[in-house]
Design an enzyme around this catalytic site. Structure first.
Site, PDB file in Angstrom:
ATOM      1  CB  SER A 144     -30.168  31.249 -29.675  1.00 10.84           C
ATOM      2  OG  SER A 144     -31.290  31.236 -30.538  1.00 10.84           O
ATOM      3  CE1 TYR A 154     -31.389  26.397 -26.699  1.00 12.63           C
ATOM      4  CE2 TYR A 154     -32.490  28.221 -27.788  1.00 12.63           C
ATOM      5  CZ  TYR A 154     -31.460  27.310 -27.730  1.00 12.63           C
ATOM      6  OH  TYR A 154     -30.494  27.308 -28.708  1.00 12.63           O
TER       7      TYR A 154
END
Length: 256
Positions: A144, A154
């Site tokens: 990401s 994350y």
């Protein structure tokens, strides 16, 4: 056209990967936790695309389940009766923790690391062994743009995946096997809804569509691109995040 294995294949980008690969006439091995949903997706793709689809239920936070998927990836396919070897591994499974680390549930944090880091490493290792033996194959790891931010567990997991994939690409140079890391920005899927994360403050212009992200990633895999960042705006955002002082990046924070 070969066989592709996709983790997290029943929702979001994973489901889109499954459909686009099936449309391109790849046989599939689909991995997900929800057995009923997995079987339903597999049946739909078989009926619509006419390709072979194996459903492999697995929770990638559970070591024994990861080992079963790794065993499927390790198949070289040189013995009678063996299933076809996997030529493309898409490590897509992941989730947002949707909590602060300090006062959050530690089990959730550790599960996130198991799914988005440990499983990626173990499955990549299993896949590259048989791919190198055959002299061809590709690994696509989904990270990401968040990998360049300071967005908690994350972002940290995605930063690991990004760097890990770059290192793997260096090792694999000249072997016929490639490694690509996909670094999308905000993408319209059920990812945030499933995590209970409100995204109402994100402007419409920031969102990408899943079909575009997946098509861009697969095109980059075919070209042997190492870092795939769909859209000019997220390429620009990534470039900015790389040159900003880390104090400025930390000040931006992360979405909730």
């Amino acid at each position: 056209m070969g066989t592709a294995l996709v983790t997290g294949a029943t929702a979001g980008l994973g489901l889109e990967f499954a459909w686009q690969l099936a449309t391109a006439r790849h046989d599939l091995v689909l991995v997900a936790r929800d057995t009923d949903r997995l079987e339903q997706v597999a049946a739909q793709i078989r009926a619509a695309a006419g390709v072979g689809v194996e459903a492999l239920p697995a929770d990638l936070s559970v070591p024994d389940d990861v080992a079963r998927v790794a065993a499927r990836l390790a198949v070289v396919g040189d013995q009678p009766g063996d299933p076809r070897p996997v030529g493309l591994l898409v490590n897509n499974a992941g989730f947002a923790t949707a909590q602060h680390f300090v006062d959050g549930d530690l089990d959730v944090e550790l599960r996130a690391v198991d799914v988005m880091v440990r499983a990626v490493v173990e499955l990549s290792h299993a896949a590259v062994g048989q791919m190198q033996a055959r002299g061809r194959g590709a690994i696509l790891n989904v990270a990401s743009v968040a990998a360049l931010t300071a967005g908690g567990t994350y972002a940290a997991a995605k930063a690991y995946v990004r760097t890990f994939t770059e290192g793997l690409a260096v090792e694999l140079a000249g072997t016929g096997v490639t490694a690509t890391v996909l670094c999308p920005g905000f993408t319209r899927t059920e990812f945030h809804q499933r995590a209970g994360v409100s995204m109402s403050s994100v402007p419409d212009a920031a969102w990408l569509d899943a079909p575009f992200v997946v098509a861009s990633a697969l095109a980059d895999v075919r070209r042997g691109i190492v870092i795939s960042t769909p859209s000019g705006r997220y390429k620009a955002a990534s470039a900015l995040l790389r040159v900003l002082p880390r104090s400025a990046v930390r000040a931006i924070g992360h979405y909730r």
